[in-house]
Each structure stands twice: as C-alpha cells, then as structure tokens.
Design a protein around this motif. Structure first.
Motif, PDB file in Angstrom:
ATOM      1  N   ASP A 133       0.816  -1.211   0.000  1.00 23.13           N
ATOM      2  CA  ASP A 133       0.000   0.000   0.000  1.00 23.13           C
ATOM      3  C   ASP A 133       0.853   1.265   0.000  1.00 23.13           C
ATOM      4  OD1 ASP A 133      -2.556   1.359   0.181  1.00 23.13           O
ATOM      5  OD2 ASP A 133      -1.972   1.839   2.247  1.00 23.13           O
ATOM      6  N   TRP A 134       1.924   1.288   0.777  1.00 24.66           N
ATOM      7  CA  TRP A 134       2.771   2.479   0.836  1.00 24.66           C
ATOM      8  C   TRP A 134       3.413   2.766  -0.516  1.00 24.66           C
ATOM      9  CZ3 TRP A 134       7.823   2.021  -0.443  1.00 24.66           C
ATOM     10  CH2 TRP A 134       8.395   0.748  -0.363  1.00 24.66           C
ATOM     11  N   ALA A 135       3.735   1.718  -1.285  1.00 24.49           N
ATOM     12  CA  ALA A 135       4.347   1.920  -2.596  1.00 24.49           C
ATOM     13  C   ALA A 135       3.335   2.491  -3.587  1.00 24.49           C
ATOM     14  CB  ALA A 135       4.912   0.610  -3.124  1.00 24.49           C
ATOM     15  N   VAL A 136       2.116   1.996  -3.540  1.00 25.99           N
ATOM     16  CA  VAL A 136       1.076   2.499  -4.441  1.00 25.99           C
ATOM     17  C   VAL A 136       0.760   3.957  -4.119  1.00 25.99           C
ATOM     18  CG1 VAL A 136      -1.322   2.203  -5.163  1.00 25.99           C
ATOM     19  CG2 VAL A 136       0.108   0.203  -4.772  1.00 25.99           C
ATOM     20  N   ARG A 137       0.703   4.286  -2.844  1.00 24.23           N
ATOM     21  CA  ARG A 137       0.452   5.676  -2.459  1.00 24.23           C
ATOM     22  C   ARG A 137       1.611   6.591  -2.872  1.00 24.23           C
ATOM     23  NH1 ARG A 137      -3.602   6.343   1.815  1.00 24.23           N
ATOM     24  NH2 ARG A 137      -4.520   4.315   2.192  1.00 24.23           N
ATOM     25  N   SER A 138       2.828   6.095  -2.740  1.00 21.49           N
ATOM     26  CA  SER A 138       3.992   6.886  -3.146  1.00 21.49           C
ATOM     27  C   SER A 138       4.006   7.131  -4.648  1.00 21.49           C
ATOM     28  CB  SER A 138       5.283   6.178  -2.733  1.00 21.49           C
ATOM     29  OG  SER A 138       5.341   6.025  -1.352  1.00 21.49           O
ATOM     30  N   ILE A 139       3.651   6.116  -5.423  1.00 18.34           N
ATOM     31  CA  ILE A 139       3.572   6.261  -6.875  1.00 18.34           C
ATOM     32  C   ILE A 139       2.507   7.292  -7.238  1.00 18.34           C
ATOM     33  CG2 ILE A 139       2.972   5.077  -9.022  1.00 18.34           C
ATOM     34  CD1 ILE A 139       4.100   2.505  -7.676  1.00 18.34           C
ATOM     35  N   GLY A 140       1.367   7.215  -6.592  1.00 21.39           N
ATOM     36  CA  GLY A 140       0.300   8.175  -6.855  1.00 21.39           C
ATOM     37  C   GLY A 140       0.702   9.589  -6.496  1.00 21.39           C
ATOM     38  N   PHE A 141       1.388   9.758  -5.380  1.00 23.69           N
ATOM     39  CA  PHE A 141       1.853  11.091  -4.984  1.00 23.69           C
ATOM     40  C   PHE A 141       2.884  11.624  -5.975  1.00 23.69           C
ATOM     41  CE2 PHE A 141       4.779  13.865  -2.656  1.00 23.69           C
ATOM     42  CZ  PHE A 141       3.887  14.872  -2.314  1.00 23.69           C
ATOM     43  N   MET A 142       3.786  10.750  -6.443  1.00 23.60           N
ATOM     44  CA  MET A 142       4.796  11.170  -7.400  1.00 23.60           C
ATOM     45  C   MET A 142       4.156  11.600  -8.721  1.00 23.60           C
ATOM     46  SD  MET A 142       8.366   9.269  -8.567  1.00 23.60           S
ATOM     47  CE  MET A 142       7.797   7.765  -7.909  1.00 23.60           C
ATOM     48  N   MET A 143       3.150  10.863  -9.161  1.00 23.65           N
ATOM     49  CA  MET A 143       2.452  11.237 -10.396  1.00 23.65           C
ATOM     50  C   MET A 143       1.676  12.538 -10.216  1.00 23.65           C
ATOM     51  SD  MET A 143       1.050   7.608 -11.805  1.00 23.65           S
ATOM     52  CE  MET A 143       0.480   8.212 -13.366  1.00 23.65           C
ATOM     53  N   LEU A 144       1.043  12.686  -9.072  1.00 19.99           N
ATOM     54  CA  LEU A 144       0.274  13.894  -8.795  1.00 19.99           C
ATOM     55  C   LEU A 144       1.171  15.129  -8.737  1.00 19.99           C
ATOM     56  CD1 LEU A 144      -2.589  14.900  -8.153  1.00 19.99           C
ATOM     57  CD2 LEU A 144      -2.052  14.548  -5.741  1.00 19.99           C
ATOM     58  N   ALA A 145       2.352  14.992  -8.168  1.00 17.39           N
ATOM     59  CA  ALA A 145       3.290  16.110  -8.099  1.00 17.39           C
ATOM     60  C   ALA A 145       3.924  16.398  -9.455  1.00 17.39           C
ATOM     61  CB  ALA A 145       4.373  15.807  -7.069  1.00 17.39           C
ATOM     62  N   ASP A 146       4.063  15.374 -10.289  1.00 23.19           N
ATOM     63  CA  ASP A 146       4.735  15.535 -11.584  1.00 23.19           C
ATOM     64  C   ASP A 146       3.824  16.133 -12.655  1.00 23.19           C
ATOM     65  OD1 ASP A 146       7.084  15.118 -13.262  1.00 23.19           O
ATOM     66  OD2 ASP A 146       5.866  13.591 -14.270  1.00 23.19           O
ATOM     67  N   LEU A 147       2.530  15.936 -12.560  1.00 18.58           N
ATOM     68  CA  LEU A 147       1.624  16.403 -13.614  1.00 18.58           C
ATOM     69  C   LEU A 147       1.650  17.915 -13.838  1.00 18.58           C
ATOM     70  CD1 LEU A 147      -1.444  14.053 -13.298  1.00 18.58           C
ATOM     71  CD2 LEU A 147       0.131  14.259 -15.206  1.00 18.58           C
ATOM     72  N   PRO A 148       1.585  18.762 -12.807  1.00 19.24           N
ATOM     73  CA  PRO A 148       1.661  20.207 -13.088  1.00 19.24           C
ATOM     74  C   PRO A 148       2.998  20.619 -13.698  1.00 19.24           C
ATOM     75  CG  PRO A 148       0.909  19.829 -10.850  1.00 19.24           C
ATOM     76  CD  PRO A 148       1.297  18.510 -11.403  1.00 19.24           C
ATOM     77  N   VAL A 149       4.079  19.987 -13.258  1.00 20.03           N
ATOM     78  CA  VAL A 149       5.392  20.297 -13.818  1.00 20.03           C
ATOM     79  C   VAL A 149       5.455  19.852 -15.273  1.00 20.03           C
ATOM     80  CG1 VAL A 149       7.880  19.934 -13.563  1.00 20.03           C
ATOM     81  CG2 VAL A 149       6.426  20.071 -11.543  1.00 20.03           C
ATOM     82  N   LEU A 150       4.850  18.721 -15.581  1.00 24.27           N
ATOM     83  CA  LEU A 150       4.812  18.244 -16.962  1.00 24.27           C
ATOM     84  C   LEU A 150       4.038  19.203 -17.853  1.00 24.27           C
ATOM     85  CD1 LEU A 150       5.401  15.957 -19.012  1.00 24.27           C
ATOM     86  CD2 LEU A 150       3.231  14.949 -18.322  1.00 24.27           C
ATOM     87  N   VAL A 151       2.912  19.679 -17.393  1.00 23.24           N
ATOM     88  CA  VAL A 151       2.111  20.624 -18.183  1.00 23.24           C
ATOM     89  C   VAL A 151       2.883  21.922 -18.386  1.00 23.24           C
ATOM     90  CG1 VAL A 151       0.024  22.025 -18.157  1.00 23.24           C
ATOM     91  CG2 VAL A 151      -0.087  19.625 -17.497  1.00 23.24           C
ATOM     92  N   TYR A 152       3.502  22.442 -17.335  1.00 23.48           N
ATOM     93  CA  TYR A 152       4.275  23.674 -17.445  1.00 23.48           C
ATOM     94  C   TYR A 152       5.436  23.505 -18.430  1.00 23.48           C
ATOM     95  CZ  TYR A 152       7.625  27.298 -16.233  1.00 23.48           C
ATOM     96  OH  TYR A 152       8.524  28.315 -16.291  1.00 23.48           O
ATOM     97  N   SER A 153       6.168  22.410 -18.302  1.00 20.74           N
ATOM     98  CA  SER A 153       7.320  22.214 -19.175  1.00 20.74           C
ATOM     99  C   SER A 153       6.895  21.973 -20.619  1.00 20.74           C
ATOM    100  CB  SER A 153       8.181  21.054 -18.676  1.00 20.74           C
ATOM    101  OG  SER A 153       7.470  19.842 -18.744  1.00 20.74           O
ATOM    102  N   ARG A 154       5.765  21.342 -20.822  1.00 21.01           N
ATOM    103  CA  ARG A 154       5.269  21.124 -22.190  1.00 21.01           C
ATOM    104  C   ARG A 154       4.887  22.458 -22.833  1.00 21.01           C
ATOM    105  NH1 ARG A 154       5.524  18.611 -26.896  1.00 21.01           N
ATOM    106  NH2 ARG A 154       3.544  18.688 -27.958  1.00 21.01           N
ATOM    107  N   ILE A 155       4.236  23.329 -22.097  1.00 22.44           N
ATOM    108  CA  ILE A 155       3.865  24.644 -22.628  1.00 22.44           C
ATOM    109  C   ILE A 155       5.119  25.438 -22.967  1.00 22.44           C
ATOM    110  CG2 ILE A 155       2.819  26.855 -22.041  1.00 22.44           C
ATOM    111  CD1 ILE A 155       0.723  25.236 -20.452  1.00 22.44           C
ATOM    112  N   ARG A 156       6.105  25.452 -22.079  1.00 17.50           N
ATOM    113  CA  ARG A 156       7.360  26.158 -22.349  1.00 17.50           C
ATOM    114  C   ARG A 156       8.090  25.550 -23.543  1.00 17.50           C
ATOM    115  NH1 ARG A 156       7.583  31.171 -20.578  1.00 17.50           N
ATOM    116  NH2 ARG A 156       6.877  31.239 -18.446  1.00 17.50           N
TER     117      ARG A 156
END
Length: 61
Positions: free
Chosen positions: A32-55
């Motif tokens: 469970d801790w690994a699945v939650r960590s993966i979800g948190f990492m994806m959630l934190a990465d999505l705004p950065v991905l959108v910002y970097s894609r626009i730039r």
C-alpha cells in the motif's frame, strides 16, 4: 540549460510511474505504501509536466 531537460525528465518520471502501475496491476501487487507513493509522485509531476510542455512548445515553434 535546466529548462531544456525539464520536459524530458518529467516525461521519464511519468513513464516510470506508469510502468510501476502496470507492474502493480498485471505482475504482482505492490504494498500500500508503494502504491500511495507512486500516486503522490504522479500527482506532483503532472503540473510540472504541463508547465514544461507549454514552455517547450513556446520555445520551439
């Protein structure tokens, strides 16, 4: 220089997370801790991905 590698780095993080999700679904269930960590990492990465894609699109017409 950092802006040039930001987009590929965020794409690699998302692909890594999706690979782990695939492993969780198909091959073996992760703790469970690994699945939650993966979800948190994806959630934190999505705004950065959108910002970097626009730039990336603005700087490379």
């Amino acid at each position: 220089m950092r802006k040039r590698i930001l987009f590929p780095a965020t794409v690699m993080i998302i692909l890594f997370c999706l690979g782990l999700v695939f492993i969780n679904w198909i091959i073996l269930p992760l703790p469970d801790w690994a699945v939650r960590s993966i979800g948190f990492m994806m959630l934190a990465d999505l705004p950065v991905l959108v910002y970097s894609r626009i730039r990336f699109v603005q700087n490379n017409p």
